[in-house]
Design a protein around this motif. Structure first.
Motif, PDB file in Angstrom:
ATOM      1  N   MET A   1       0.665  -1.265   0.195  1.00 59.24           N
ATOM      2  CA  MET A   1       0.022   0.149  -0.104  1.00 59.24           C
ATOM      3  C   MET A   1       0.951   1.279   0.037  1.00 59.24           C
ATOM      4  O   MET A   1       2.017   1.157   0.649  1.00 59.24           O
ATOM      5  CB  MET A   1      -0.909  -0.109   1.182  1.00 59.24           C
ATOM      6  CG  MET A   1      -1.866   1.045   1.352  1.00 59.24           C
ATOM      7  SD  MET A   1      -2.993   1.263   2.814  1.00 59.24           S
ATOM      8  CE  MET A   1      -4.090  -0.047   2.739  1.00 59.24           C
ATOM      9  N   HIS A   3       1.757   4.892   1.055  1.00 57.79           N
ATOM     10  CA  HIS A   3       1.319   5.527   2.358  1.00 57.79           C
ATOM     11  C   HIS A   3       1.464   7.218   2.023  1.00 57.79           C
ATOM     12  O   HIS A   3       1.188   7.924   3.091  1.00 57.79           O
ATOM     13  CB  HIS A   3       1.885   4.990   3.530  1.00 57.79           C
ATOM     14  CG  HIS A   3       1.820   3.577   3.772  1.00 57.79           C
ATOM     15  ND1 HIS A   3       0.767   3.215   4.496  1.00 57.79           N
ATOM     16  CD2 HIS A   3       2.443   2.552   3.458  1.00 57.79           C
ATOM     17  CE1 HIS A   3       0.862   1.966   4.565  1.00 57.79           C
ATOM     18  NE2 HIS A   3       1.638   1.665   3.981  1.00 57.79           N
ATOM     19  N   GLU A   4       2.223   7.672   1.196  1.00 57.36           N
ATOM     20  CA  GLU A   4       2.625   9.096   1.126  1.00 57.36           C
ATOM     21  C   GLU A   4       2.479   9.525  -0.317  1.00 57.36           C
ATOM     22  O   GLU A   4       2.718   9.048  -1.168  1.00 57.36           O
ATOM     23  CB  GLU A   4       4.094   9.084   1.643  1.00 57.36           C
ATOM     24  CG  GLU A   4       4.301   8.773   3.061  1.00 57.36           C
ATOM     25  CD  GLU A   4       5.793   9.220   3.426  1.00 57.36           C
ATOM     26  OE1 GLU A   4       6.188  10.401   3.604  1.00 57.36           O
ATOM     27  OE2 GLU A   4       6.461   8.168   3.573  1.00 57.36           O
ATOM     28  N   ASN A   5       1.937  10.755  -0.026  1.00 58.73           N
ATOM     29  CA  ASN A   5       1.863  11.474  -1.510  1.00 58.73           C
ATOM     30  C   ASN A   5       3.113  11.988  -1.934  1.00 58.73           C
ATOM     31  O   ASN A   5       4.084  11.890  -1.126  1.00 58.73           O
ATOM     32  CB  ASN A   5       0.839  12.775  -1.213  1.00 58.73           C
ATOM     33  CG  ASN A   5      -0.521  12.220  -1.199  1.00 58.73           C
ATOM     34  OD1 ASN A   5      -1.255  12.585   0.048  1.00 58.73           O
ATOM     35  ND2 ASN A   5      -1.180  11.790  -2.081  1.00 58.73           N
ATOM     36  N   ILE A 105      -3.156   8.130  -2.209  1.00 62.53           N
ATOM     37  CA  ILE A 105      -2.454   7.100  -1.349  1.00 62.53           C
ATOM     38  C   ILE A 105      -3.587   5.940  -1.031  1.00 62.53           C
ATOM     39  O   ILE A 105      -4.884   6.395  -1.036  1.00 62.53           O
ATOM     40  CB  ILE A 105      -1.808   7.626  -0.530  1.00 62.53           C
ATOM     41  CG1 ILE A 105      -2.393   8.535   0.630  1.00 62.53           C
ATOM     42  CG2 ILE A 105      -0.567   8.372  -1.167  1.00 62.53           C
ATOM     43  CD1 ILE A 105      -1.630   8.973   1.662  1.00 62.53           C
ATOM     44  N   GLU A 107      -4.684   5.801   1.810  1.00 59.73           N
ATOM     45  CA  GLU A 107      -5.668   6.266   2.686  1.00 59.73           C
ATOM     46  C   GLU A 107      -6.696   7.196   2.076  1.00 59.73           C
ATOM     47  O   GLU A 107      -7.661   7.652   2.641  1.00 59.73           O
ATOM     48  CB  GLU A 107      -4.921   6.982   3.853  1.00 59.73           C
ATOM     49  CG  GLU A 107      -4.296   6.341   5.157  1.00 59.73           C
ATOM     50  CD  GLU A 107      -5.287   5.909   5.829  1.00 59.73           C
ATOM     51  OE1 GLU A 107      -6.288   6.662   6.375  1.00 59.73           O
ATOM     52  OE2 GLU A 107      -5.117   4.725   6.253  1.00 59.73           O
ATOM     53  N   TYR A 308       4.095  -4.818  -3.328  1.00 62.81           N
ATOM     54  CA  TYR A 308       3.834  -3.825  -2.481  1.00 62.81           C
ATOM     55  C   TYR A 308       2.565  -2.978  -2.520  1.00 62.81           C
ATOM     56  O   TYR A 308       1.683  -2.606  -1.405  1.00 62.81           O
ATOM     57  CB  TYR A 308       5.036  -2.694  -2.764  1.00 62.81           C
ATOM     58  CG  TYR A 308       4.999  -1.293  -2.133  1.00 62.81           C
ATOM     59  CD1 TYR A 308       5.163  -0.916  -0.633  1.00 62.81           C
ATOM     60  CD2 TYR A 308       4.680  -0.236  -3.097  1.00 62.81           C
ATOM     61  CE1 TYR A 308       5.190   0.058  -0.182  1.00 62.81           C
ATOM     62  CE2 TYR A 308       4.580   0.969  -2.465  1.00 62.81           C
ATOM     63  CZ  TYR A 308       4.680   1.356  -0.816  1.00 62.81           C
ATOM     64  OH  TYR A 308       4.536   2.669  -0.627  1.00 62.81           O
TER      65      TYR A 308
ATOM     66  N   GLY B 288       0.974   9.970   6.000  1.00 57.05           N
ATOM     67  CA  GLY B 288       1.838   9.164   5.997  1.00 57.05           C
ATOM     68  C   GLY B 288       3.088   9.552   6.380  1.00 57.05           C
ATOM     69  O   GLY B 288       3.578  10.927   6.328  1.00 57.05           O
ATOM     70  N   PHE B 289       4.033   8.765   6.778  1.00 57.62           N
ATOM     71  CA  PHE B 289       5.294   9.130   7.061  1.00 57.62           C
ATOM     72  C   PHE B 289       6.458   7.916   7.080  1.00 57.62           C
ATOM     73  O   PHE B 289       6.046   6.942   7.673  1.00 57.62           O
ATOM     74  CB  PHE B 289       5.381   9.838   8.700  1.00 57.62           C
ATOM     75  CG  PHE B 289       6.715  10.191   9.197  1.00 57.62           C
ATOM     76  CD1 PHE B 289       7.364  11.338   8.494  1.00 57.62           C
ATOM     77  CD2 PHE B 289       7.409   9.624   9.953  1.00 57.62           C
ATOM     78  CE1 PHE B 289       8.448  11.862   8.800  1.00 57.62           C
ATOM     79  CE2 PHE B 289       8.728   9.969  10.363  1.00 57.62           C
ATOM     80  CZ  PHE B 289       9.350  11.171   9.852  1.00 57.62           C
ATOM     81  N   ALA B 290       7.571   8.174   6.665  1.00 58.06           N
ATOM     82  CA  ALA B 290       8.459   7.078   6.428  1.00 58.06           C
ATOM     83  C   ALA B 290       8.019   5.664   5.918  1.00 58.06           C
ATOM     84  O   ALA B 290       8.054   4.527   6.566  1.00 58.06           O
ATOM     85  CB  ALA B 290       9.305   6.992   7.672  1.00 58.06           C
ATOM     86  N   GLY B 291       7.166   5.858   4.681  1.00 57.78           N
ATOM     87  CA  GLY B 291       6.458   4.457   4.367  1.00 57.78           C
ATOM     88  C   GLY B 291       5.596   3.900   5.318  1.00 57.78           C
ATOM     89  O   GLY B 291       5.290   2.682   5.035  1.00 57.78           O
ATOM     90  N   ARG B 292       4.853   4.706   6.092  1.00 50.25           N
ATOM     91  CA  ARG B 292       3.849   3.922   6.924  1.00 50.25           C
ATOM     92  C   ARG B 292       2.606   5.207   7.076  1.00 50.25           C
ATOM     93  O   ARG B 292       2.980   6.337   7.038  1.00 50.25           O
ATOM     94  CB  ARG B 292       4.291   3.798   8.216  1.00 50.25           C
ATOM     95  CG  ARG B 292       5.447   2.844   8.454  1.00 50.25           C
ATOM     96  CD  ARG B 292       5.135   1.284   8.596  1.00 50.25           C
ATOM     97  NE  ARG B 292       6.048   0.501   9.081  1.00 50.25           N
ATOM     98  CZ  ARG B 292       7.207   0.118   8.150  1.00 50.25           C
ATOM     99  NH1 ARG B 292       7.418   0.568   6.980  1.00 50.25           N
ATOM    100  NH2 ARG B 292       7.962  -0.676   8.655  1.00 50.25           N
ATOM    101  N   THR B 293       1.549   4.560   7.516  1.00 53.32           N
ATOM    102  CA  THR B 293       0.368   5.519   7.666  1.00 53.32           C
ATOM    103  C   THR B 293       0.370   5.492   9.233  1.00 53.32           C
ATOM    104  O   THR B 293       0.896   4.765   9.969  1.00 53.32           O
ATOM    105  CB  THR B 293      -0.722   4.581   7.554  1.00 53.32           C
ATOM    106  OG1 THR B 293      -1.039   4.479   6.055  1.00 53.32           O
ATOM    107  CG2 THR B 293      -2.019   5.558   7.895  1.00 53.32           C
ATOM    108  N   SER B 313       1.675   2.227  10.807  1.00 54.71           N
ATOM    109  CA  SER B 313       1.469   0.946  10.433  1.00 54.71           C
ATOM    110  C   SER B 313       1.563   0.808   9.014  1.00 54.71           C
ATOM    111  O   SER B 313       1.138   1.865   8.304  1.00 54.71           O
ATOM    112  CB  SER B 313      -0.113   0.468  11.038  1.00 54.71           C
ATOM    113  OG  SER B 313      -0.175  -0.761  10.343  1.00 54.71           O
ATOM    114  N   LYS B 314       1.679  -0.347   8.432  1.00 54.92           N
ATOM    115  CA  LYS B 314       1.618  -0.588   7.098  1.00 54.92           C
ATOM    116  C   LYS B 314       0.389  -0.882   6.538  1.00 54.92           C
ATOM    117  O   LYS B 314      -0.123  -1.059   5.269  1.00 54.92           O
ATOM    118  CB  LYS B 314       2.534  -1.772   6.452  1.00 54.92           C
ATOM    119  CG  LYS B 314       4.237  -1.300   6.539  1.00 54.92           C
ATOM    120  CD  LYS B 314       4.863  -2.666   5.997  1.00 54.92           C
ATOM    121  CE  LYS B 314       6.328  -1.981   5.650  1.00 54.92           C
ATOM    122  NZ  LYS B 314       7.133  -3.031   4.970  1.00 54.92           N
ATOM    123  N   PRO B 316      -4.059   0.216   7.627  1.00 52.13           N
ATOM    124  CA  PRO B 316      -5.001   1.392   7.978  1.00 52.13           C
ATOM    125  C   PRO B 316      -5.166   1.313   9.582  1.00 52.13           C
ATOM    126  O   PRO B 316      -5.582   2.410   9.954  1.00 52.13           O
ATOM    127  CB  PRO B 316      -6.422   1.132   7.290  1.00 52.13           C
ATOM    128  CG  PRO B 316      -6.143   0.141   6.409  1.00 52.13           C
ATOM    129  CD  PRO B 316      -5.039  -0.696   6.609  1.00 52.13           C
TER     130      PRO B 316
END
Lengths: 311, 417
Positions: A1, A3-5, A105, A107, A308, B288-293, B313-314, B316
């Motif tokens: 998934m 996670h970041e834009n 993303i 979310e 991924y 997100g931050f550093a590849g995680r939500t 977390s990876k 939600p």
């Protein structure tokens, strides 16, 4: 998934375009146009936002533009209206060098939930374009891309159809240096096999290619096994098989392939390869990114390895 | 080998006799062997105070609901109940009548006696929580009675506030009324019947992505992140449906997040979850931050935000893993737009004002993917146990709580705000 834009694009910081703040920074900033769910509920449409952007006095200096959520994207609204709006504003975007469609993303809307459309009008509308990126394989079509200046093509999907793979293989992109395809998961529409990738692997399709990314793919092992003798390896500096489901088997095939030692870099990060096989890869004597090792899931006695981004 | 050992674990009790003399006896009601209580005792020791007297909820029930408060001035603190199956059953039994009255799944006391431990199985969460609230109310009444007689005991936590925050639906509505940013709630009557009603309401109210939570659940128990579009539906879940020992399909919490795409899997899961009592709100898109939500857990003490951690977390579901180092939190805050962080702190103060008769709160805040907005996802009455986390004054949560009380006492003020 995912996670970041995007935080940078075309070497520029990405910022949300706010009509109240205007687009004065357009020569140093990649503005992102997006209608998040709250705005969508308030009845603000992408067309409203886009009109405001296009009417900004600085708009003609736009070099890079990012399209995020176009409103109701998670509910299945397709991107065709977005492509149409961009193309009809071509005269206001004469310097557009970089375009990304679908910066959403997990979310906001999963990669396979983004309903893309036919991108083919883009190629002739923006002759200065050097970089084009799109996220989401559902409904995606490229037509027969033909472009004199495009250097970088990035297609991120959770499942890329064989049809789009064929469209890429038919493309006339003489300046292309960077080709990145996220092939995805068969459950989400990835129906290409390694045979469909052979024209790419043979090399020569894009004479200036230096980077080939076959990423986020369940075919990672198959690709690794198909590489010996592949002409493209003589052409490129970087082979990127990251974000996929590469296992020991694929890694062993890569390690045994001495042709790869002419590369500068092999990227396999997000993989299912054990430390011993990674050590063998290091024997190639090139830069290897083997970070982010994954562990397979076991459920009801079956082993599951996930790419991924698929959903 | 090191010849000098820098001690951080042990500390010299403060020689300040005044503090020791003036602070009433700490009384904790919780679970005897809880690490939370051990941590609080260490903080008391470090501040030069006497060890707290600890009462166990289950012991209290077994002792005929009598609380033997010490014969001296006291500060009463509630902690989370024990997590053993026997403790669970004892509190579950208390909640039977109220759960039945409110129309939730209710297990009769004799059936509770026969329950076998079945790891992860969701057993009448509403009944358990209602039972716990009843126990708290009785305890608080006993403390208040003593206060009326002698005026020398004080509650550090308002049991009404604990009840408010443990009811996710009520908590969210209360905060919304106060204009605290919260996710939009899916509106429905007393209870949600199941999958079909959920789908119809999501369509009618234009909420295509929701979080379905147990109304009276705790932590990550029984949560489903569910989304529909014209083409797909998808559920991520911290629960799964599996046959129990008798072969009856039952809900089990799972640490491995499940992903369902087929409505034949999703429907029975949601139907069964609804029977346990749910609260449904819009899926707030988290940055997100550093590849995680991620989201933030912020602890307020006496209405002031003091401690913060980043939860990542990876999946939600961010309430499973927390990072207790400071650097990622600060880096995440730096990523937010300039006014965003002060506004988060303001929200924390506002939440703490809503539940102001409570010394501390753990507030979970999601920052929107736009990095400007935020929303309160949850408020935790026992959310202050964060191992290894210190605030700007280098105090743990417990140390800060103790110091705040000492400060109020030194100033001659009532402890409860």
């Amino acid at each position: 998934m995912i996670h970041e834009n995007l935080s940078t694009f075309y070497g520029m910081p990405v910022e949300d375009y706010q009509p109240s703040a205007g687009a004065a920074q357009v020569s140093r900033t990649a503005y992102r146009l997006r209608i998040d769910w709250e705005k969508y509920e308030e009845g603000i449409t992408f067309a409203d936002l886009f009109d405001q952007y296009i009417c900004d006095q600085h708009v003609t200096n736009t070099q890079a533009l990012v399209i995020g959520d176009w409103g109701g994207t998670a509910e299945g609204n397709e991107s065709d209206a977005i492509v149409e709006a961009l193309v009809s504003a071509r005269d206001k975007l004469p310097n557009l060098k970089a375009l990304f469609i679908g910066d959403l993303i997990g979310e906001g809307a999963g990669i396979s939930w983004i309903m893309q459309s036919d991108m083919s009008p883009i190629w002739s509308a923006f002759p200065a374009l050097e970089e084009f990126g799109v996220r989401g394989g559902s409904g995606l079509q490229l037509g027969r891309p033909s472009h004199a200046n495009l250097k970088k093509l990035v297609i991120e999907t959770g499942g890329l159809s064989v049809r789009v793979v064929q469209e890429v293989c038919s493309a006339q992109l003489p300046e292309l240096t960077h080709l990145e395809l996220w092939l995805g998961d068969p459950s989400y529409g990835a129906d290409a096999t390694v045979d469909d990738l052979r024209p790419l692997l043979e090399g020569g399709l894009f004479p200036k290619l230096t980077y080939l990314g076959l990423r986020n793919t369940e075919l990672a092992d198959d690709i690794a096994r198909a590489l010996p003798g592949a002409g493209v390896i003589q052409q490129i500096d970087t082979l990127d098989l990251s974000l996929g489901t590469l296992t020991n088997e694929g890694a062993e095939a890569l390690a045994a392939n001495q042709e790869l030692s002419r590369l500068k870099k092999l990227d396999i990060h997000h993989h299912f390869v054990g430390p011993e096989a990674v050590a063998k890869l290091n024997g190639l004597g090139i830069e290897i990114d083997a970070s982010d090792e994954q562990t397979a899931d076991e459920y009801d006695g079956e082993i599951y390895r996930y790419v991924y981004a698929s959903e | 080998m090191n010849t000098t050992v820098k001690s951080t674990a042990t500390s010299t009790p403060r020689s300040d006799a005044k503090a020791a003399r003036r602070r009433p006896r700490d009384v904790i009601i919780g679970s005897q062997d809880s690490p939370r209580i051990a941590a609080f005792q260490r903080a008391l020791h470090k501040a030069g105070h006497r060890e707290a007297i600890v009462f166990d909820y289950v012991q209290y029930l077994n002792d005929g609901w009598t609380l033997d408060l010490p014969n001296e001035p006291a500060l009463v603190r509630f902690e989370a109940p024990g997590r053993s199956f026997e403790d669970y059953k004892a509190i579950l039994a208390v909640g039977h009548d109220e759960a039945r009255r409110m129309g939730y799944e209710a297990i009769a006391p004799d059936a509770i006696e026969r329950l076998q431990h079945d790891k992860g199985k969701l057993i009448a969460p509403a009944q358990y929580q209602l039972g716990f609230q009843l126990v708290l109310r009785r305890l608080a009444a006993q403390v208040t009675m003593r206060y009326c007689v002698s005026g020398d005991v004080q509650l550090l936590t308002d049991v009404g506030a604990i009840a408010d925050v443990f009811d996710k639906r009520r908590c969210r509505d209360q905060l919304a009324k106060r204009s605290v940013p919260v996710p939009r709630a899916l509106a429905f009557g007393k209870q949600l019947a199941g999958y079909d009603e959920l789908r119809a309401l999501m369509d009618a109210q234009h909420i295509p992505r929701v979080f379905i939570k147990l109304r009276f659940g705790s932590a990550a128990s029984g949560i489903v992140a569910y989304q529909v579009s014209r083409q797909h539906e998808l559920a991520y879940a911290t629960v799964e449906l599996a046959p129990d020992v008798d072969g009856v399909p039952s809900l089990y919490n799972t640490r491995r997040i499940r992903r369902y795409r087929d409505h034949r899997d999703i429907r029975p899961l949601i139907d069964r979850l609804c029977r346990k009592g749910v609260h449904v709100e819009a899926w707030y898109p988290k940055a997100g931050f550093a590849g995680r939500t991620c989201d933030l857990r912020i602890v307020t003490i006496h209405r002031e935000p003091r401690h913060r951690v980043l939860r990542q977390s990876k999946t939600p579901f961010t309430n499973l893993h927390l990072l207790n180092q400071r650097s990622p939190v600060d880096a995440f805050i730096a990523k937010m737009s300039d006014e965003a962080w002060p506004r988060v702190l303001e929200t924390c103060r506002e939440v703490a004002s809503e539940f102001q008769r409570t010394l501390h709160l753990g507030i979970d805040i999601a920052v929107h993917t736009n990095l400007r907005d935020h929303a309160v996802l949850e408020v935790n009455a026992f959310g202050d146990y964060l191992r290894g986390v210190t605030d700007d004054l280098d105090m743990t949560t417990h140390e800060a709580e103790i110091a705040v009380i000492d400060g109020l006492l030194d100033a001659g003020r009532e402890v409860q705000s």
